[in-house]
Design a protein around this motif. Sequence first.
Motif, PDB file in Angstrom:
ATOM      1  N   ASP A  59       0.938  -1.072  -0.019  1.00 47.83           N
ATOM      2  CA  ASP A  59      -0.020  -0.070  -0.141  1.00 47.83           C
ATOM      3  C   ASP A  59       0.759   1.406  -0.181  1.00 47.83           C
ATOM      4  O   ASP A  59       0.408   2.419  -0.704  1.00 47.83           O
ATOM      5  CB  ASP A  59      -1.020  -0.096   1.122  1.00 47.83           C
TER       6      ASP A  59
ATOM      7  N   ALA B 224       0.930   3.934  -2.969  1.00 49.57           N
ATOM      8  CA  ALA B 224       0.507   5.201  -2.958  1.00 49.57           C
ATOM      9  C   ALA B 224       1.679   6.135  -3.011  1.00 49.57           C
ATOM     10  O   ALA B 224       1.449   7.304  -3.688  1.00 49.57           O
ATOM     11  CB  ALA B 224       0.052   5.363  -1.203  1.00 49.57           C
TER      12      ALA B 224
ATOM     13  N   PRO C 111      -4.004   5.026  -7.413  1.00 48.60           N
ATOM     14  CA  PRO C 111      -4.861   4.922  -6.262  1.00 48.60           C
ATOM     15  C   PRO C 111      -5.134   3.350  -5.987  1.00 48.60           C
ATOM     16  O   PRO C 111      -5.057   2.365  -6.778  1.00 48.60           O
ATOM     17  CB  PRO C 111      -6.200   5.314  -7.064  1.00 48.60           C
ATOM     18  N   LEU C 112      -5.330   3.147  -4.658  1.00 48.24           N
ATOM     19  CA  LEU C 112      -5.502   1.863  -4.144  1.00 48.24           C
ATOM     20  C   LEU C 112      -6.969   1.445  -4.478  1.00 48.24           C
ATOM     21  O   LEU C 112      -7.931   2.219  -4.162  1.00 48.24           O
ATOM     22  CB  LEU C 112      -5.409   1.991  -2.682  1.00 48.24           C
TER      23      LEU C 112
END
Length: 86
Positions: free
Chosen positions: A57, A61, A66-67
Motif C-alpha cells: 500500500d 501510494a 490509487p488503491l
Amino acid sequence: MKTVQEYMNDPRITNDPGLMDAPESVREVHAIRLMLQERRVNMTPEERRADIQKRSDAFLAGCGTPLQYVSFPGQGKLNPRQPVTQ
C-alpha cells in the motif's frame, strides 16, 4: 531493529572472503536480505500478510497509484452461466 549498515558489519558478511571481494552494492544487497530474513523469521502468516499489505500500500501510494480493493460478495465463487446457442 538493526540497520542495513549494522548488517554490513555482520560477521556473516565480513567473514566471507567472496563477499568482501565483491562490490559494495553486492554486500549491501546481501545485508538487506539478511535483515528481511531475520525480521520475518518469527512472523505468523497473518502478521506476514499484514506486513506485505502495508508495504505494498505504501509503495503504490508513493507511486501515485490509487488503491483499489476487490470485493467478492459471493465469497469468490463463480456462478455457472448458461451456454449460448445459435
